[in-house]
Design an enzyme around this catalytic site. Sequence first.
Site, PDB file in Angstrom:
ATOM      1  N   THR A  50      71.405  -3.953   2.273  1.00 33.91           N
ATOM      2  CA  THR A  50      72.437  -3.722   1.236  1.00 33.91           C
ATOM      3  C   THR A  50      73.086  -4.806   1.098  1.00 33.91           C
ATOM      4  N   GLY A  89      75.804  -2.276  10.169  1.00 33.16           N
ATOM      5  CA  GLY A  89      76.810  -2.189  11.293  1.00 33.16           C
ATOM      6  C   GLY A  89      76.628  -3.226  12.195  1.00 33.16           C
ATOM      7  N   GLU A 331      71.199   5.087   4.414  1.00 29.82           N
ATOM      8  CA  GLU A 331      69.780   5.423   4.655  1.00 29.82           C
ATOM      9  C   GLU A 331      69.413   5.967   3.367  1.00 29.82           C
TER      10      GLU A 331
HETATM   11  C1  LIG Z   1      65.247   3.071  20.506  1.00 30.91           C
HETATM   12  C2  LIG Z   1      66.268   3.982  20.466  1.00 30.91           C
HETATM   13  C3  LIG Z   1      66.767   4.587  19.429  1.00 30.91           C
HETATM   14  C4  LIG Z   1      68.231   5.213  19.721  1.00 30.91           C
HETATM   15  C5  LIG Z   1      69.030   5.582  18.685  1.00 30.91           C
HETATM   16  C6  LIG Z   1      70.374   5.095  18.785  1.00 30.91           C
HETATM   17  C7  LIG Z   1      71.451   5.450  17.856  1.00 30.91           C
HETATM   18  C8  LIG Z   1      70.894   5.629  16.412  1.00 30.91           C
HETATM   19  C9  LIG Z   1      72.287   5.574  15.501  1.00 30.91           C
HETATM   20  C10 LIG Z   1      71.520   5.289  13.940  1.00 30.91           C
HETATM   21  C11 LIG Z   1      72.778   5.102  13.435  1.00 30.91           C
HETATM   22  C12 LIG Z   1      72.544   4.544  12.084  1.00 30.91           C
HETATM   23  C13 LIG Z   1      73.797   4.051  11.425  1.00 30.91           C
HETATM   24  C14 LIG Z   1      73.749   3.825   9.995  1.00 30.91           C
HETATM   25  C15 LIG Z   1      72.543   2.993   9.571  1.00 30.91           C
HETATM   26  C16 LIG Z   1      72.465   2.891   8.111  1.00 30.91           C
HETATM   27  C17 LIG Z   1      71.796   1.734   7.714  1.00 30.91           C
HETATM   28  C18 LIG Z   1      71.343   1.671   6.237  1.00 30.91           C
HETATM   29  O1  LIG Z   1      72.024   2.149   5.459  1.00 30.91           O
HETATM   30  S1  LIG Z   1      70.096   0.412   5.747  1.00 30.91           S
HETATM   31  C19 LIG Z   1      70.022   0.491   4.292  1.00 30.91           C
HETATM   32  C20 LIG Z   1      69.062   1.721   3.510  1.00 30.91           C
HETATM   33  N1  LIG Z   1      69.192   1.646   2.184  1.00 30.91           N
HETATM   34  C21 LIG Z   1      68.339   2.379   1.557  1.00 30.91           C
HETATM   35  O2  LIG Z   1      67.939   3.660   2.069  1.00 30.91           O
HETATM   36  C22 LIG Z   1      68.300   1.945   0.125  1.00 30.91           C
HETATM   37  C23 LIG Z   1      67.830   3.313  -0.696  1.00 30.91           C
HETATM   38  N2  LIG Z   1      66.737   2.963  -1.591  1.00 30.91           N
HETATM   39  C24 LIG Z   1      65.498   3.007  -1.827  1.00 30.91           C
HETATM   40  O3  LIG Z   1      65.022   3.543  -0.566  1.00 30.91           O
HETATM   41  C25 LIG Z   1      64.499   2.605  -2.776  1.00 30.91           C
HETATM   42  O4  LIG Z   1      65.118   1.572  -3.517  1.00 30.91           O
HETATM   43  C26 LIG Z   1      64.227   3.689  -3.654  1.00 30.91           C
HETATM   44  C27 LIG Z   1      63.400   4.527  -2.917  1.00 30.91           C
HETATM   45  C28 LIG Z   1      65.435   4.369  -4.228  1.00 30.91           C
HETATM   46  C29 LIG Z   1      63.533   3.336  -4.910  1.00 30.91           C
HETATM   47  O5  LIG Z   1      62.569   2.024  -4.583  1.00 30.91           O
HETATM   48  P1  LIG Z   1      61.753   1.521  -5.736  1.00 30.91           P
HETATM   49  O6  LIG Z   1      61.155   0.210  -5.092  1.00 30.91           O
HETATM   50  O7  LIG Z   1      62.286   1.365  -7.215  1.00 30.91           O
HETATM   51  O8  LIG Z   1      60.512   2.326  -5.466  1.00 30.91           O
HETATM   52  P2  LIG Z   1      59.854   3.297  -6.758  1.00 30.91           P
HETATM   53  O9  LIG Z   1      60.669   4.671  -6.949  1.00 30.91           O
HETATM   54  O10 LIG Z   1      59.386   2.578  -7.946  1.00 30.91           O
HETATM   55  O11 LIG Z   1      58.641   3.672  -5.638  1.00 30.91           O
HETATM   56  C30 LIG Z   1      57.330   3.083  -5.486  1.00 30.91           C
HETATM   57  C31 LIG Z   1      56.459   3.830  -4.710  1.00 30.91           C
HETATM   58  O12 LIG Z   1      56.767   3.675  -3.315  1.00 30.91           O
HETATM   59  C32 LIG Z   1      57.135   4.853  -2.572  1.00 30.91           C
HETATM   60  N3  LIG Z   1      58.356   4.726  -1.759  1.00 30.91           N
HETATM   61  C33 LIG Z   1      59.609   4.469  -1.937  1.00 30.91           C
HETATM   62  N4  LIG Z   1      60.372   4.470  -0.850  1.00 30.91           N
HETATM   63  C34 LIG Z   1      59.305   4.643   0.144  1.00 30.91           C
HETATM   64  C35 LIG Z   1      59.605   4.834   1.519  1.00 30.91           C
HETATM   65  N5  LIG Z   1      60.491   4.567   2.228  1.00 30.91           N
HETATM   66  N6  LIG Z   1      58.168   5.005   2.368  1.00 30.91           N
HETATM   67  C36 LIG Z   1      56.972   5.490   1.669  1.00 30.91           C
HETATM   68  N7  LIG Z   1      56.809   5.149   0.183  1.00 30.91           N
HETATM   69  C37 LIG Z   1      57.964   4.784  -0.285  1.00 30.91           C
HETATM   70  C38 LIG Z   1      57.679   5.613  -3.858  1.00 30.91           C
HETATM   71  O13 LIG Z   1      57.092   7.104  -3.461  1.00 30.91           O
HETATM   72  C39 LIG Z   1      56.457   5.308  -4.754  1.00 30.91           C
HETATM   73  O14 LIG Z   1      55.216   5.560  -4.521  1.00 30.91           O
HETATM   74  P3  LIG Z   1      54.188   5.940  -5.960  1.00 30.91           P
HETATM   75  O15 LIG Z   1      54.755   6.968  -6.681  1.00 30.91           O
HETATM   76  O16 LIG Z   1      53.984   4.514  -6.575  1.00 30.91           O
HETATM   77  O17 LIG Z   1      52.955   6.366  -5.146  1.00 30.91           O
HETATM   78  C1  LIG Z   2      79.207   3.505   7.191  1.00 33.57           C
HETATM   79  C2  LIG Z   2      77.968   2.962   6.429  1.00 33.57           C
HETATM   80  C3  LIG Z   2      77.230   2.035   7.188  1.00 33.57           C
HETATM   81  C4  LIG Z   2      76.217   1.370   6.502  1.00 33.57           C
HETATM   82  N1  LIG Z   2      75.107   0.725   7.292  1.00 33.57           N
HETATM   83  C5  LIG Z   2      74.457  -0.161   6.599  1.00 33.57           C
HETATM   84  C6  LIG Z   2      73.677  -1.123   7.344  1.00 33.57           C
HETATM   85  O1  LIG Z   2      73.480  -1.024   8.446  1.00 33.57           O
HETATM   86  N2  LIG Z   2      72.677  -1.921   6.523  1.00 33.57           N
HETATM   87  C7  LIG Z   2      72.621  -1.773   5.254  1.00 33.57           C
HETATM   88  O2  LIG Z   2      71.812  -2.381   4.746  1.00 33.57           O
HETATM   89  N3  LIG Z   2      73.414  -0.863   4.678  1.00 33.57           N
HETATM   90  C8  LIG Z   2      74.150  -0.187   5.204  1.00 33.57           C
HETATM   91  N4  LIG Z   2      74.925   0.911   4.595  1.00 33.57           N
HETATM   92  C9  LIG Z   2      74.911   0.636   2.918  1.00 33.57           C
HETATM   93  C10 LIG Z   2      74.175   1.913   2.530  1.00 33.57           C
HETATM   94  O3  LIG Z   2      72.752   1.890   2.980  1.00 33.57           O
HETATM   95  C11 LIG Z   2      74.315   1.936   0.963  1.00 33.57           C
HETATM   96  O4  LIG Z   2      75.671   2.165   0.550  1.00 33.57           O
HETATM   97  C12 LIG Z   2      73.305   3.127   0.360  1.00 33.57           C
HETATM   98  O5  LIG Z   2      72.097   2.616   0.308  1.00 33.57           O
HETATM   99  C13 LIG Z   2      73.852   3.530  -1.138  1.00 33.57           C
HETATM  100  O6  LIG Z   2      73.686   2.411  -1.919  1.00 33.57           O
HETATM  101  P1  LIG Z   2      74.903   1.751  -2.890  1.00 33.57           P
HETATM  102  O7  LIG Z   2      76.403   1.797  -1.903  1.00 33.57           O
HETATM  103  O8  LIG Z   2      74.573   0.600  -3.614  1.00 33.57           O
HETATM  104  O9  LIG Z   2      75.332   3.322  -3.861  1.00 33.57           O
HETATM  105  P2  LIG Z   2      75.258   3.210  -5.393  1.00 33.57           P
HETATM  106  O10 LIG Z   2      73.744   3.237  -5.732  1.00 33.57           O
HETATM  107  O11 LIG Z   2      75.889   2.214  -6.263  1.00 33.57           O
HETATM  108  O12 LIG Z   2      75.556   4.519  -5.539  1.00 33.57           O
HETATM  109  C14 LIG Z   2      76.726   5.080  -6.533  1.00 33.57           C
HETATM  110  C15 LIG Z   2      76.380   6.233  -7.242  1.00 33.57           C
HETATM  111  O13 LIG Z   2      75.196   6.016  -8.198  1.00 33.57           O
HETATM  112  C16 LIG Z   2      74.210   6.797  -8.232  1.00 33.57           C
HETATM  113  N5  LIG Z   2      72.866   6.250  -8.456  1.00 33.57           N
HETATM  114  C17 LIG Z   2      72.422   5.124  -8.059  1.00 33.57           C
HETATM  115  N6  LIG Z   2      71.361   4.955  -8.679  1.00 33.57           N
HETATM  116  C18 LIG Z   2      70.857   6.042  -9.019  1.00 33.57           C
HETATM  117  C19 LIG Z   2      69.629   6.373  -9.830  1.00 33.57           C
HETATM  118  N7  LIG Z   2      68.648   5.526  -9.624  1.00 33.57           N
HETATM  119  N8  LIG Z   2      69.417   7.600 -10.168  1.00 33.57           N
HETATM  120  C20 LIG Z   2      70.858   8.508 -10.329  1.00 33.57           C
HETATM  121  N9  LIG Z   2      71.886   8.484  -9.628  1.00 33.57           N
HETATM  122  C21 LIG Z   2      72.003   6.877  -9.097  1.00 33.57           C
HETATM  123  C22 LIG Z   2      74.441   7.418  -6.826  1.00 33.57           C
HETATM  124  O14 LIG Z   2      73.855   8.915  -6.491  1.00 33.57           O
HETATM  125  C23 LIG Z   2      75.845   7.541  -6.570  1.00 33.57           C
HETATM  126  O15 LIG Z   2      76.255   8.762  -7.132  1.00 33.57           O
HETATM  127  C24 LIG Z   2      75.931   1.206   4.990  1.00 33.57           C
HETATM  128  C25 LIG Z   2      76.811   2.098   4.315  1.00 33.57           C
HETATM  129  C26 LIG Z   2      78.059   2.890   5.068  1.00 33.57           C
HETATM  130  C27 LIG Z   2      78.824   3.715   4.015  1.00 33.57           C
END
Ligand SMILES: CCCCCCCCCCCCCCCCCC(=O)SCCNC(=O)CCNC(=O)[C@H](O)C(C)(C)COP(=O)(O)OP(=O)(O)OC[C@H]1O[C@@H](n2cnc3c(N)ncnc32)[C@H](O)[C@@H]1OP(=O)(O)O
Ligand SMILES: Cc1cc2nc3c(=O)[nH]c(=O)nc-3n(C[C@H](O)[C@H](O)[C@H](O)COP(=O)(O)OP(=O)(O)OC[C@H]3O[C@@H](n4cnc5c(N)ncnc54)[C@H](O)[C@@H]3O)c2cc1C
Length: 572
Positions: A50, A89, A331
């Site tokens: 991010t 984080g 996520e």
């Molecule tokens: C080892 C021990 C472990 C122990 C565990 C210990 C403790 C654990 C604790 C964990 C704590 C975690 C703490 C917090 C972590 C936060 C980290 C973050 O937020 S990090 C930051 C997190 N940030 C976010 O999550 C960002 C959110 N944004 C996104 O994910 C993307 O930009 C998007 C999905 C919204 C759109 O993307 P865009 O590029 O515009 O894509 P299109 O829409 O154009 O789709 C194109 C094609 O790709 C496909 N496809 C897409 N995604 C996936 C996928 N994942 N996969 C597969 N396919 C996927 C889609 O279906 C389509 O297919 P088709 O139709 O063509 O066939």
């Molecule tokens: C506690 C915490 C820990 C985090 N840890 C990490 C980390 O370790 N690593 C990391 O990389 N990131 C991390 N993040 C960031 C996090 O992954 C992003 O905040 C998250 O992916 C959302 O993205 P954004 O903040 O840009 O929200 P935005 O996308 O700006 O969302 C704001 C609003 O816009 C709307 N919106 C945006 N796009 C669309 C769309 N296409 N259609 C409709 N509505 C839309 C959303 O629904 C929402 O209501 C963390 C965030 C928090 C709060």
Amino acid sequence: SCVHPDRPEPLDLHLGMFLPTLLNQATPEQMERFFTPAWNLRIIGTYAQTEMGHGTHLRGLETTATFDPSTQEFVLHSPTISSIKWWPGGLGKTSNHAIVLAQLHTQGRCHGLHAFIVPIRDMDTHVPLPGVVVGDIGPKFGFSEVDNGFLKLEHVRIPLDNMLMKFAKVEPDGTYVKPPSAKLTYGMVFIRSMIVGQSALALAKSCTIAIRYSAVRHQSELRPGEPEPQILNYQTQQHKLFPVLAAAYAFTFVGQYMKDTYRRISGDIHAGDYSQLPELHALSAGLKAFTTWAANAAIEVCRMSCGGHGYSRSSALPDIYVEFTPTCTYEGENTVMMLQTASRYLVKSYRQASVGQRLQGSVSYLSEAAAQRLRPRPVSGGAAPLSTQDLLSLVHLYQRRAASLVELAAKSIQQELQRGRSQEEAWNHSSIDLVRASDAHCHFVVVKLFVDKLEQVDDAAVKAVLSTLALLYALKGLADNSGDFLQAGLLTVPQATRVSARIKELLEELRPDAVALVDAFDLNDRKLNSVLGRYDGNVYEHLYEWARQSPLNATEVHESFHKYLKPLRSRL
Ligand SMILES: CCCCCCCCCCCCCCCCCC(=O)SCCNC(=O)CCNC(=O)[C@H](O)C(C)(C)COP(=O)(O)OP(=O)(O)OC[C@H]1O[C@@H](n2cnc3c(N)ncnc32)[C@H](O)[C@@H]1OP(=O)(O)O
Ligand SMILES: Cc1cc2nc3c(=O)[nH]c(=O)nc-3n(C[C@H](O)[C@H](O)[C@H](O)COP(=O)(O)OP(=O)(O)OC[C@H]3O[C@@H](n4cnc5c(N)ncnc54)[C@H](O)[C@@H]3O)c2cc1C
């Protein structure tokens, strides 16, 4: 994590994202160079995707990684203020490495987002390396134990083999080699799958606290002249808490299913079979959103059901809320995740089913729905008889609701297109319907998995009480979403009335088992860390003791009296 079990902490990203991303995307050589020292905590890493300007729209990320063949290095750079990495984080003060997601440029072309391992601090002194500007982003809603950070890269050079190259590659001459599937570079599926289990845990903790406390707390009068009853005997209290208990069980089973599904499909992926990746993406995105939204709301219900003491941090509920609520955002922001499930999966599958293709996996019902649409409807029409006892018929009802809302959303897109809007505009003008469709699909999956699970339970008494919980989960969902069912012709008004009456009966049936059902989550006092949720029920004595320990009670007369109140009084 041994000191603060289940509390967020600076190493979470290292354990939860840095190590798993290496496992999924590193080459054997990179595993040796990075994973082994990271496993031994010499390397401490985070996941920096991010940026200040973009979190959701990954193609909009601005950080660049430009290959320089003359030195066999990538140059990582943050070209603008909005491109500064923001939120990761453990980045602020703890990590010495980061997996940085950046737009890869080589031979004059941009190939989109790729992952790079960037050393950010000196391994001995921990001082930021040249060109690295890094720090903490400041206080947040919660998560104060975690140093979420910022990272500005000023032409930082890393060796060629620091790009994670299990799938995509850059050759020494700068030639780009595409990954076998473009979707493999999206790395977030693992944590999304795990978050479903986190939702279950948050619900289990919250309802354990609220239900135990409701059995301890006595208030008001139920029958004149009799002692005050346990607040758990009030129907409204049961109506608040027992559906949360039912959801906690439902999500526990869904969490187990997601873990197994992730394991199974990622095994296939490692073996070179990518066919199930869209199903895994759609399921993990949708269920992550569905379960976190539900749990987020339910934690607040539990807190308020504890009255005033719920507001005290001694209850643990305020901390559970602030620590859990970011799962709705990180996520993948929930609305955006619901839209992924809708667009990339449900609507696509609906169209395939409409032209007669047989679908596999969790959307196979769309084939049935399409076949039914082709058959003439019976003249009598209307809703089928509803059994408030038969779980399988309720699963079927949820399935038909999902099918009808997917159809509604697909038709809305069609109508918008017919009005002359572009594909993208038609999509945006249908997105409320699309989110509803995803929500209904996920709800169906949850009800189905709960009911499927009952088949695996051998003990008759356990099966009976779990069936009651499953029934409550399904009927409460029906009552809360009765508009959908009525609109789709799946429910009549008299049936809706019967559902409400049946819910009341179920609450009464569950009352004698409620405390045992939360005890069965087996969350010990140390893990719950809640005065109200103590196993022994000895709440009031410990609440008093907890308050006595408040820092403000360290001195009998607080210094504010001498500093402010006394001088002020002398001037009046
Ligand atoms: C080892 C021990 C472990 C122990 C565990 C210990 C403790 C654990 C604790 C964990 C704590 C975690 C703490 C917090 C972590 C936060 C980290 C973050 O937020 S990090 C930051 C997190 N940030 C976010 O999550 C960002 C959110 N944004 C996104 O994910 C993307 O930009 C998007 C999905 C919204 C759109 O993307 P865009 O590029 O515009 O894509 P299109 O829409 O154009 O789709 C194109 C094609 O790709 C496909 N496809 C897409 N995604 C996936 C996928 N994942 N996969 C597969 N396919 C996927 C889609 O279906 C389509 O297919 P088709 O139709 O063509 O066939
Ligand atoms: C506690 C915490 C820990 C985090 N840890 C990490 C980390 O370790 N690593 C990391 O990389 N990131 C991390 N993040 C960031 C996090 O992954 C992003 O905040 C998250 O992916 C959302 O993205 P954004 O903040 O840009 O929200 P935005 O996308 O700006 O969302 C704001 C609003 O816009 C709307 N919106 C945006 N796009 C669309 C769309 N296409 N259609 C409709 N509505 C839309 C959303 O629904 C929402 O209501 C963390 C965030 C928090 C709060």
